[in-house]
Every structure is written in structure tokens, then in C-alpha cells.
Design a protein around this motif. Structure first.
Motif, PDB file in Angstrom:
ATOM      1  N   LEU A 291      -2.106  -8.250  -4.206  1.00 16.21           N
ATOM      2  CA  LEU A 291      -0.776  -8.873  -4.282  1.00 16.21           C
ATOM      3  C   LEU A 291      -0.605  -9.706  -5.550  1.00 16.21           C
ATOM      4  CD1 LEU A 291      -0.450  -9.933  -0.528  1.00 16.21           C
ATOM      5  CD2 LEU A 291       0.420  -7.866  -1.617  1.00 16.21           C
ATOM      6  N   LEU A 307       5.213 -10.126  -3.090  1.00 14.28           N
ATOM      7  CA  LEU A 307       5.083  -9.463  -1.796  1.00 14.28           C
ATOM      8  C   LEU A 307       6.453  -9.146  -1.239  1.00 14.28           C
ATOM      9  CD1 LEU A 307       4.175 -12.093   0.974  1.00 14.28           C
ATOM     10  CD2 LEU A 307       5.311 -12.633  -1.168  1.00 14.28           C
ATOM     11  N   GLN A 335       1.608  -9.018   4.674  1.00  8.34           N
ATOM     12  CA  GLN A 335       1.271  -9.360   3.291  1.00  8.34           C
ATOM     13  C   GLN A 335       1.264 -10.866   3.085  1.00  8.34           C
ATOM     14  OE1 GLN A 335       4.147  -7.215   0.945  1.00  8.34           O
ATOM     15  NE2 GLN A 335       3.202  -5.226   1.355  1.00  8.34           N
ATOM     16  N   TYR A 355      -4.882  -6.116   0.293  1.00  8.62           N
ATOM     17  CA  TYR A 355      -4.024  -5.900   1.458  1.00  8.62           C
ATOM     18  C   TYR A 355      -4.154  -4.459   1.906  1.00  8.62           C
ATOM     19  CZ  TYR A 355       0.148  -5.186   4.310  1.00  8.62           C
ATOM     20  OH  TYR A 355       1.002  -4.851   5.341  1.00  8.62           O
TER      21      TYR A 355
END
Length: 442
Positions: A291, A307, A335, A355
């Protein structure tokens, strides 16, 4: 050691969940969190079709920000610019003042907006379906058009008022037209002057099938359900113009309509154009699986994260690469939880984690205790899918008080007639007052 400053741009699903996950850190003075958003509430968008259909009250689908984020500095304003090199963002507050905010970490969570096309008349005559205001307006507008149709003696005006065109057959468009058509059908029966009149509900989809997020079989079942309800569905069809409210299709048909709803997808918030953050081909913030925002060569940008709907996050679990996670609340929430941990790791000098998430499935509710769903690969339709949809949203709504009101509202719907009272007969709230004042001056 000075507190690290986390600046979160946006308080939609992603930004709200992230800020809430960092509350204890802020309360312990481990870090300082600032959230910038022009709205004072989070909109739970999966409930917008129910709001439009009168199944759910508008207030029950929004969550005020200040109570759950009381340890966070909330700034009511919009983003003007971000200089990721200098680590400074400029925001414009509600009073018009520009304010420079320094940060250690910035998180882009500005979401997406309705994606439009350069179609003649679209901006002037259509309405989107991505906000609580639009959903509430459409509910009242549809009821008002039926009331107008019952009073006019102009045959063409009546037919125009009773024509409702939705452009975009994704599950949001399908849910919206399904809920509103049920609302309108119940309302039409209350007007004796409209006995024998037929409404014209039209769903236009450019692709070969509707509700493409579902399986082929569920998509076909959804199509049959809509047609049984009297909704005409046109696939492989596009709207080429809607000037003066005349909907022109590429199949040669023209439909004069007072109601045109555009639900043909979303695009990353154009506020990103005011920043220097790297972007992907479709305008999303370019991200690694951690991310972190990354440059074109894949190098992470220090202290820059993204995100949710504005982020292009690689899906490393997909069989075929490259693949990216779709923009939905399911991914935004998860996320946010991963990013909260990664921000703590960054502050501690530890490497971030990636993630990875396998979709739980897709839900769609069509009102009337009907729905379609794919739950961990298992297809559902009808009442079971509708029930799963209700349970999921009752759990997912991020407020205990709102959950209670939501469920009580559903119970009330089963025990009492649908609420069909429009409140927008006067779109300008001060109109009645002004008219009364003018009459008394005469």
C-alpha cells in the motif's frame, strides 16, 4: 521523541476505517492523526439503493465522523495540493482559507467519483448515484413525477414523466432501478387517474450482460427478474445523446424522459490531479502490495500511502498477473487495517507487510425479498441471497447505533406500509417562507 503526524486525505470507507484503527495510538500520543474531508459523515454506499427505494432512512445510512474519531483532528475542507517531496499538503477549509499541513506520512483515501462521458446533454439532464443526496433526491423525484403525471392533461408530458432511464447495468445500477421501480409501482396504484397507465422503466447497458460482477447464471436470473417486474433491459446498447431530456440510443430508439440516471462506473477522484503522486494508466495512485505509493520503476515513496477506490493495489493472489483489487468496500476496509499496521511498522523502523485478500463474494439486493449473491464461491439467489445481504450490512455498518436503527427500520418495513411521503416538493427550503413574506407585503 516527537509524535509522528499521519495525514489522511478522505474519510470514506478506507480513510474512516484507517483513522478508527489508529485511535488508540493517537490517544496514547504515539502518533498524531489528521483527517481531511469536506463532509461531516461517512456514507455507507451499499445502502443507497435502499434509501432511494424508501426501505432505509437516509440518516440510518450515514455515520457522523466526530464521535467515533474524537481522538483525531478532523478538518472540514478539500485538498488543494500535495508536495510529496516537501511533505506538505495544502487544504482549503469551509471558510475558504488555505492551510498548509506538514506531515510524516500522507495517506491518499480520496475515493472515486462518477465516471462520465462526453455525451450531449448528459451533464445538464442526468443525475448520478453515488451519494446520499442523490439517492434521497431520486426517491422524491420519482414520487413527484408520478404525482405530476396524475395531474397533467398533456399525454406526451405524462408519458415523459412516467419514463425512467438508467444507464449502466452493473450491480449498483441494477439494485437502484429494482428498488425504485418497486417504489414507483406501489405509488402508481394509489392514483385512480393513472389507472391503465404504464410506466416505462429502461436499463441500458453497453456490455453483453448486466450485473457482470455475478456469475453468468446469476446475471441471467437477474435479467429475468427485472423483466418480470416490467423493466426493459437493453444490452449491447449505448446512449448517444440526452439533450433536452430526449434519450437517444444507438439502436435507433428515442425516449423522452424526465428521469435519467447515470450509473456507468466510477473513476479516481480528480483531486489527485492537484498532487505529484505517481498515477497508473486509469488515474489511480500507483501502489505496491504494501500500500506504499511507488514510482514508475517500483521504488516506494517515503511516507506516501494509498488505499481504497483511488489506489491501484496489486492482487498477488490472482492466478493471472498483473491483477489489481477491485474498488469496493470489502477491500477498502481490509486495506485500512493492514495499512494501520504498516504505519506502526514504519514508525518503529520495521518493514511493511503486503495486503493479500481473497474476496468473500458479491452481494446484490433487488428489494421485495429478492437478491443475488456469490458467497465464498457458492451462488445464491432469491430470499437466501436477500437475507445474507441484510445480515452482512447489519454487521458491516460501522456504528452500533446506526445498526440498531437500520435493523429496526427493516422490521418496521415488514409491519407497516412503505413510507411514500416525498419531502422535496419545494427543493429550496426557504421558498415557502419567501412566498409567505411576499404575500403579506402586498
Amino acid at each position: 521523541m516527537a509524535e509522528s503526524h499521519i495525514l489522511i486525505l478522505g474519510a470514506g470507507f478506507a480513510g474512516f476505517t484507517l483513522a478508527r484503527a489508529l485511535r488508540r495510538d493517537a490517544a496514547a500520543h504515539r502518533l498524531r492523526v489528521t483527517v481531511v474531508d469536506p463532509q461531516p459523515y461517512l456514507t455507507y454506499k451499499p445502502l443507497l439503493p435502499e434509501v432511494a427505494g424508501g426501505e432505509t432512512q437516509a440518516r440510518d445510512s450515514v455515520v457522523p465522523l466526530r464521535r467515533p474519531l474524537k481522538q483525531v483532528d478532523l478538518i472540514a475542507g478539500s485538498l488543494e495540493s500535495v508536495d510529496t517531496g516537501a511533505k506538505v499538503a495544502v487544504v482549503r477549509t469551509l471558510d475558504g482559507t488555505e492551510r498548509a499541513l506538514g506531515y510524516d506520512h500522507v495517506v491518499f483515501a480520496v475515493g472515486a467519483v462518477t465516471k462520465t462521458l462526453p455525451i450531449p446533454g448528459l451533464a445538464e439532464n442526468a443525475i448520478g448515484f453515488s451519494s446520499i443526496e442523490e439517492a434521497g433526491y431520486l426517491r422524491d423525484h420519482v414520487l413527484e413525477r408520478i404525482r405530476f403525471a396524475a395531474t397533467t392533461t398533456d399525454r406526451a408530458a405524462r408519458q415523459r414523466a412516467l419514463t425512467f432511464v438508467f444507464v449502466g447495468g452493473g450491480y449498483t445500477g441494477v439494485e437502484a432501478i429494482a428498488e425504485l421501480q418497486r417504489l414507483a409501482s406501489a405509488e402508481l396504484e394509489r392514483y385512480r387517474r393513472l389507472d391503465g397507465e404504464r410506466m416505462n422503466w429502461l436499463l441500458v447497458e453497453a456490455a453483453g450482460r448486466i450485473a457482470a460482477e455475478l456469475t453468468d447464471a446469476l446475471s441471467a436470473w437477474t435479467l429475468r427478474l427485472l423483466r418480470r417486474r416490467g423493466i426493459r433491459v437493453l444490452v449491447n446498447t449505448e446512449m448517444t445523446s440526452c439533450e433536452n431530456g430526449d434519450v437517444v440510443l444507438n439502436n435507433g430508439e428515442t425516449h423522452p424522459a424526465d428521469t435519467i440516471v447515470w450509473v456507468a462506473g466510477v473513476t479516481p477522484n480528480p483531486v489527485l490531479d492537484r498532487t505529484d503522486v505517481p498515477r497508473g494508466k486509469k488515474g489511480h495512485v500507483q501502489c505496491a502490495a504494501t500500500l506504499q505509493a511507488v514510482a514508475d520503476d517500483g521504488t516506494p515513496l517515503e511516507g506516501v500511502w494509498a488505499l481504497g477506490d483511488d489506489a491501484q493495489v496489486p492482487d498477488l493472489t490472482a492466478q493471472h498477473q498483473p491483477a489489481y483489487y477491485p474498488p469496493n468496500a470489502q477491500n477498502a476496509i481490509r486495506q485500512a487495517r493492514v495499512l494501520a499496521g504498516n504505519l506502526r511498522r514504519a514508525i518503529d523502523g520495521r518493514p511493511p507487510v503486503e495486503y493479500r485478500h481473497t474476496s468473500l463474494g458479491t452481494l446484490a439486493s433487488y428489494g421485495g425479498m429478492r437478491g443475488a449473491a456469490v458467497l465464498r464461491g457458492v451462488p445464491l439467489r432469491g430470499v437466501p441471497a436477500w437475507a445474507v445481504d441484510k445480515v452482512y450490512h447489519a454487521i458491516a455498518l460501522p456504528s452500533v447505533g446506526r445498526r440498531l436503527r437500520l435493523v429496526l427500520g427493516w422490521v418496521g418495513n415488514g409491519l407497516t406500509p412503505r413510507d411514500d411521503a416525498p419531502v422535496s416538493a419545494f427543493p429550496e427550503p426557504r421558498q415557502r417562507f419567501r412566498e409567505a413574506a411576499r404575500e403579506q407585503e402586498q
